[in-house]
Write a protein that holds these residues in place. Sequence first.
Motif, PDB file in Angstrom:
ATOM      1  N   LEU A 190       0.861  -1.178   0.000  1.00 60.40           N
ATOM      2  CA  LEU A 190       0.000   0.000   0.000  1.00 60.40           C
ATOM      3  C   LEU A 190       0.903   1.236   0.000  1.00 60.40           C
ATOM      4  N   HIS A 206       2.397   5.077  -0.639  1.00 62.22           N
ATOM      5  CA  HIS A 206       1.947   6.473  -0.641  1.00 62.22           C
ATOM      6  C   HIS A 206       0.715   6.711   0.222  1.00 62.22           C
ATOM      7  N   LEU A 207       0.701   6.107   1.397  1.00 60.26           N
ATOM      8  CA  LEU A 207      -0.319   6.478   2.368  1.00 60.26           C
ATOM      9  C   LEU A 207      -0.012   7.876   2.899  1.00 60.26           C
ATOM     10  N   PRO A 208      -0.995   8.578   3.452  1.00 59.91           N
ATOM     11  CA  PRO A 208      -0.729   9.913   4.000  1.00 59.91           C
ATOM     12  C   PRO A 208       0.462   9.906   4.955  1.00 59.91           C
ATOM     13  N   GLU A 260       4.422   3.604   4.049  1.00 63.82           N
ATOM     14  CA  GLU A 260       4.226   2.411   3.244  1.00 63.82           C
ATOM     15  C   GLU A 260       3.499   1.369   4.079  1.00 63.82           C
ATOM     16  N   ALA A 268      -4.119  -0.400   7.655  1.00 59.39           N
ATOM     17  CA  ALA A 268      -4.607   0.987   7.555  1.00 59.39           C
ATOM     18  C   ALA A 268      -6.105   1.094   7.832  1.00 59.39           C
ATOM     19  N   PHE A 277      -6.389   6.703   8.835  1.00 55.00           N
ATOM     20  CA  PHE A 277      -6.813   6.150   7.545  1.00 55.00           C
ATOM     21  C   PHE A 277      -8.288   5.764   7.514  1.00 55.00           C
ATOM     22  N   SER A 284     -11.517   6.297   4.775  1.00 57.42           N
ATOM     23  CA  SER A 284     -10.901   7.059   3.691  1.00 57.42           C
ATOM     24  C   SER A 284     -10.514   6.100   2.568  1.00 57.42           C
ATOM     25  N   HIS A 309      -7.746   5.458   1.629  1.00 60.47           N
ATOM     26  CA  HIS A 309      -6.436   4.885   1.923  1.00 60.47           C
ATOM     27  C   HIS A 309      -6.528   3.615   2.762  1.00 60.47           C
ATOM     28  N   ARG A 342      -8.077  -0.130  -0.852  1.00 61.93           N
ATOM     29  CA  ARG A 342      -7.017  -0.376  -1.840  1.00 61.93           C
ATOM     30  C   ARG A 342      -7.144  -1.781  -2.434  1.00 61.93           C
TER      31      ARG A 342
END
Length: 360
Positions: free
Chosen positions: A55, A57-59, A63, A140, A145, A148, A150, A155
């Motif tokens: 996963l 590019h999480l906020p 990673e 996440a 997260f 959202s 994310h 995902r």
Amino acid sequence: MADSTLQIIHYLASRYCAGRRTGTDGWKRAQQYIIQQMQDLGILPFYGEEYLQPLPHLPGNIEGANILGYIPGKGQLKNRYIMIEAHYDHLGTDEDELGYYPGADDNAAAVGIILRAAGYFHADPPQADRRSILVACFDAEEPPFFNSPHMGVERFCEANPEVLNAIDLAIFLDLMGHGLGTGTHEKIMDSFFLIGAEKCGVGPVINQLETSVKGIYPRRMGIHAIPPSGNYIAFKKRERPFIFTTSGRNHFYHTLFDSAEKLDYPKINRLVLYFSHLLRDLSIAPRQYFTYDPKGAADAESLKSLKEMFQVMDPETPNLCNIMNYIEKAEKICKANGNLPLPEQSKLLHLVKLIEQYVS
């Protein structure tokens, strides 16, 4: 050799995993441990030779990674799946670095339950044509997260549309490790809730298993009677069949005191058996049980569950007589009309909150 359910929970909730916050060293240790348990239980990697779905590019440029394994099916159903899932991330350390959030009930216990239940299934699967079992530990799920795009489950759904369409039913476990209250009647303490069966037709399978494991009490509830929470939301909004199972929140939810020694291990061990039976029955169930119905409702089942719990409460419980009278009137409405009108459905949520207050 795979660890016991107790050992799995204690490891994931230990200082070594330090709260399993996505992207941290403790989270990485938890991830590696879960993969090792899958290997020891004979659960195969889902992505070729890999268990991980990265996963990126999480906020915060974090990673993350989902963990997915599977148990192959057989015959004409082998390319269809029953998914059983529990998120494995948690909150990490507290802001003042005075301690870490163990996350034993949230959600180490559920991870232990799904791993061991899948292990039992793998050791003795049905010999008929059967669906594959997808064992997922999504990442996440916790703030920041939650709810959202994310979230690990979001995902997964976006990256695997073909797999998503091949999942006949997803079973999500969250907050499963505690008894409902201390010193309450066993029919309350050893209960847990199953939500969403009314949307996909698997109610008959669940009803058949109601007494399959002595000392555990599955309580079917309509989805509108439980506040929305958890990974199942991603499946609900995509109108994919799901069941959400939970024992609700306890005193220690999202605190530094959600530790492994506070959990109810006899109940947990019975839940492992229950979900192993559920996987067996769902893996061979007729296809018509898995058609999503967004308008599906089962208020009679919700009322039955609530009635059975209120009936064994302390007789001195405030307003208990009025509550029982309301439930009996609502049952008559369901018998006449099939389900409750919308204004009455909202009262089910209130009754659930009363149970939460009783066991708190």
